[in-house]
Write a protein that holds these residues in place. Structure first.
Motif, PDB file in Angstrom:
ATOM      1  N   LYS A   6       0.832  -1.207   0.000  1.00 37.26           N
ATOM      2  CA  LYS A   6       0.000   0.000   0.000  1.00 37.26           C
ATOM      3  C   LYS A   6       0.863   1.252   0.000  1.00 37.26           C
ATOM      4  CE  LYS A   6      -4.016   2.148   1.951  1.00 37.26           C
ATOM      5  NZ  LYS A   6      -5.157   2.018   2.815  1.00 37.26           N
ATOM      6  N   TRP A   7       1.978   1.227   0.716  1.00 31.96           N
ATOM      7  CA  TRP A   7       2.898   2.366   0.743  1.00 31.96           C
ATOM      8  C   TRP A   7       3.475   2.627  -0.655  1.00 31.96           C
ATOM      9  CZ3 TRP A   7       8.510   2.062   2.726  1.00 31.96           C
ATOM     10  CH2 TRP A   7       9.069   3.341   2.823  1.00 31.96           C
ATOM     11  N   LEU A   8       3.851   1.568  -1.353  1.00 36.49           N
ATOM     12  CA  LEU A   8       4.370   1.715  -2.715  1.00 36.49           C
ATOM     13  C   LEU A   8       3.305   2.265  -3.663  1.00 36.49           C
ATOM     14  CD1 LEU A   8       6.501  -1.544  -3.038  1.00 36.49           C
ATOM     15  CD2 LEU A   8       7.342   0.792  -2.873  1.00 36.49           C
ATOM     16  N   PHE A   9       2.077   1.752  -3.533  1.00 41.80           N
ATOM     17  CA  PHE A   9       0.985   2.257  -4.359  1.00 41.80           C
ATOM     18  C   PHE A   9       0.687   3.724  -4.042  1.00 41.80           C
ATOM     19  CE2 PHE A   9      -1.241  -2.055  -5.314  1.00 41.80           C
ATOM     20  CZ  PHE A   9      -0.412  -2.244  -6.396  1.00 41.80           C
ATOM     21  N   ALA A  10       0.766   4.107  -2.763  1.00 41.39           N
ATOM     22  CA  ALA A  10       0.522   5.497  -2.373  1.00 41.39           C
ATOM     23  C   ALA A  10       1.593   6.412  -2.975  1.00 41.39           C
ATOM     24  CB  ALA A  10       0.495   5.620  -0.853  1.00 41.39           C
ATOM     25  N   ALA A  11       2.832   5.956  -2.994  1.00 42.88           N
ATOM     26  CA  ALA A  11       3.899   6.739  -3.617  1.00 42.88           C
ATOM     27  C   ALA A  11       3.664   6.875  -5.117  1.00 42.88           C
ATOM     28  CB  ALA A  11       5.256   6.096  -3.341  1.00 42.88           C
ATOM     29  N   CYS A  12       3.227   5.797  -5.753  1.00 44.34           N
ATOM     30  CA  CYS A  12       2.907   5.868  -7.187  1.00 44.34           C
ATOM     31  C   CYS A  12       1.732   6.816  -7.436  1.00 44.34           C
ATOM     32  CB  CYS A  12       2.586   4.479  -7.726  1.00 44.34           C
ATOM     33  SG  CYS A  12       4.013   3.380  -7.785  1.00 44.34           S
ATOM     34  N   ALA A  13       0.757   6.816  -6.534  1.00 47.20           N
ATOM     35  CA  ALA A  13      -0.376   7.736  -6.658  1.00 47.20           C
ATOM     36  C   ALA A  13       0.092   9.182  -6.547  1.00 47.20           C
ATOM     37  CB  ALA A  13      -1.428   7.424  -5.596  1.00 47.20           C
ATOM     38  N   VAL A 105      -8.815   3.988  -5.554  1.00 47.55           N
ATOM     39  CA  VAL A 105      -8.434   2.947  -6.515  1.00 47.55           C
ATOM     40  C   VAL A 105      -7.410   2.001  -5.886  1.00 47.55           C
ATOM     41  CG1 VAL A 105      -7.350   2.533  -8.759  1.00 47.55           C
ATOM     42  CG2 VAL A 105      -8.951   4.424  -8.484  1.00 47.55           C
ATOM     43  N   VAL A 106      -6.461   2.564  -5.128  1.00 50.17           N
ATOM     44  CA  VAL A 106      -5.457   1.742  -4.447  1.00 50.17           C
ATOM     45  C   VAL A 106      -6.130   0.807  -3.440  1.00 50.17           C
ATOM     46  CG1 VAL A 106      -3.552   1.834  -2.780  1.00 50.17           C
ATOM     47  CG2 VAL A 106      -3.526   3.305  -4.797  1.00 50.17           C
ATOM     48  N   ASP A 107      -7.091   1.314  -2.686  1.00 58.55           N
ATOM     49  CA  ASP A 107      -7.795   0.463  -1.724  1.00 58.55           C
ATOM     50  C   ASP A 107      -8.537  -0.674  -2.414  1.00 58.55           C
ATOM     51  OD1 ASP A 107      -6.896   1.822   0.507  1.00 58.55           O
ATOM     52  OD2 ASP A 107      -8.643   3.168   0.582  1.00 58.55           O
ATOM     53  N   ALA A 108      -9.151  -0.390  -3.560  1.00 65.12           N
ATOM     54  CA  ALA A 108      -9.829  -1.441  -4.323  1.00 65.12           C
ATOM     55  C   ALA A 108      -8.822  -2.471  -4.830  1.00 65.12           C
ATOM     56  CB  ALA A 108     -10.605  -0.837  -5.481  1.00 65.12           C
ATOM     57  N   ALA A 109      -7.656  -1.997  -5.283  1.00 69.98           N
ATOM     58  CA  ALA A 109      -6.612  -2.921  -5.747  1.00 69.98           C
ATOM     59  C   ALA A 109      -6.081  -3.766  -4.592  1.00 69.98           C
ATOM     60  CB  ALA A 109      -5.474  -2.135  -6.399  1.00 69.98           C
ATOM     61  N   MET A 110      -5.967  -3.159  -3.414  1.00 68.76           N
ATOM     62  CA  MET A 110      -5.482  -3.910  -2.249  1.00 68.76           C
ATOM     63  C   MET A 110      -6.454  -5.017  -1.866  1.00 68.76           C
ATOM     64  SD  MET A 110      -2.541  -2.765  -1.432  1.00 68.76           S
ATOM     65  CE  MET A 110      -2.309  -3.444   0.177  1.00 68.76           C
ATOM     66  N   LYS A 111      -7.747  -4.752  -1.989  1.00 70.86           N
ATOM     67  CA  LYS A 111      -8.749  -5.795  -1.703  1.00 70.86           C
ATOM     68  C   LYS A 111      -8.659  -6.921  -2.714  1.00 70.86           C
ATOM     69  CE  LYS A 111     -11.990  -2.903   0.758  1.00 70.86           C
ATOM     70  NZ  LYS A 111     -13.303  -2.253   0.750  1.00 70.86           N
ATOM     71  N   ALA A 112      -8.314  -6.594  -3.967  1.00 73.33           N
ATOM     72  CA  ALA A 112      -8.171  -7.629  -4.984  1.00 73.33           C
ATOM     73  C   ALA A 112      -6.893  -8.433  -4.798  1.00 73.33           C
ATOM     74  CB  ALA A 112      -8.202  -6.998  -6.375  1.00 73.33           C
ATOM     75  N   ILE A 113      -5.824  -7.760  -4.372  1.00 74.70           N
ATOM     76  CA  ILE A 113      -4.535  -8.439  -4.196  1.00 74.70           C
ATOM     77  C   ILE A 113      -4.534  -9.286  -2.931  1.00 74.70           C
ATOM     78  CG2 ILE A 113      -2.078  -8.072  -3.764  1.00 74.70           C
ATOM     79  CD1 ILE A 113      -2.279  -5.564  -5.525  1.00 74.70           C
ATOM     80  N   PHE A 114      -5.073  -8.725  -1.856  1.00 77.98           N
ATOM     81  CA  PHE A 114      -5.084  -9.400  -0.563  1.00 77.98           C
ATOM     82  C   PHE A 114      -6.508  -9.641  -0.106  1.00 77.98           C
ATOM     83  CE2 PHE A 114      -1.163  -6.814  -0.553  1.00 77.98           C
ATOM     84  CZ  PHE A 114      -0.227  -7.803  -0.330  1.00 77.98           C
ATOM     85  N   PRO A 115      -7.176 -10.642  -0.696  1.00 79.98           N
ATOM     86  CA  PRO A 115      -8.549 -10.912  -0.254  1.00 79.98           C
ATOM     87  C   PRO A 115      -8.546 -11.505   1.159  1.00 79.98           C
ATOM     88  CG  PRO A 115      -7.831 -12.591  -1.789  1.00 79.98           C
ATOM     89  CD  PRO A 115      -6.730 -11.568  -1.728  1.00 79.98           C
ATOM     90  N   ARG A 116      -9.591 -11.191   1.885  1.00 79.09           N
ATOM     91  CA  ARG A 116      -9.712 -11.744   3.252  1.00 79.09           C
ATOM     92  C   ARG A 116     -10.007 -13.224   3.158  1.00 79.09           C
ATOM     93  NH1 ARG A 116     -10.028  -7.923   7.473  1.00 79.09           N
ATOM     94  NH2 ARG A 116     -10.279  -5.831   6.641  1.00 79.09           N
ATOM     95  N   SER A 117      -9.324 -13.991   3.996  1.00 77.87           N
ATOM     96  CA  SER A 117      -9.570 -15.432   3.957  1.00 77.87           C
ATOM     97  C   SER A 117     -10.251 -15.918   5.197  1.00 77.87           C
ATOM     98  CB  SER A 117      -8.266 -16.187   3.777  1.00 77.87           C
ATOM     99  OG  SER A 117      -7.231 -15.645   4.554  1.00 77.87           O
TER     100      SER A 117
END
Length: 117
Positions: A6-13, A105-117
């Motif tokens: 998420k930190w990397l995505f925030a920097a890219c944002a 958008v990053v939060d949505a991507a994080m939910k797709a990358i790390f789905p809750r199990s």
């Protein structure tokens, strides 16, 4: 691992905000990483306090004052860091709006990358 991604995505944002809007300037990816960390810390530590302290104004403005608080957090991070500059309050307001949309958008991507199990 999730926090690092998420930190990397925030920097890219942040880099994308600087690319899309000329009022925000970032020198390098390293500067974007540090700025993303500062914005995250400000939003975690200072923003809740400011929201509580300005609650009457926020209620009177029907929540629009929250945009001002977001802009102030964005502007404060830029004023403390070298390599991350914002050209005034209005640039901070528009930059923080763009950054907020990108972080959704990053939060949505994080939910797709790390789905809750």
């Amino acid at each position: 691992m999730k926090l690092l991604v998420k930190w990397l995505f925030a920097a890219c944002a942040l880099l994308l905000v600087a690319y899309l809007y000329p009022g925000v300037h970032i020198q390098s990816f390293g500067s974007a990483l540090i700025a993303a960390a500062f914005i995250g810390l400000f939003n975690t530590l200072l923003r809740p306090l400011l929201v509580v302290l300005t609650l009457p104004v926020t209620v009177i403005t029907l929540g629009l004052f929250l945009f001002v608080i977001n802009a102030l957090m964005f502007w404060a991070a830029a004023s403390l860091l070298d390599g991350f500059n914002v050209n005034g309050f209005w640039a901070a307001l528009l930059g923080s709006l763009i950054y907020s949309v990108l972080m959704l958008v990053v939060d949505a991507a994080m939910k797709a990358i790390f789905p809750r199990s």
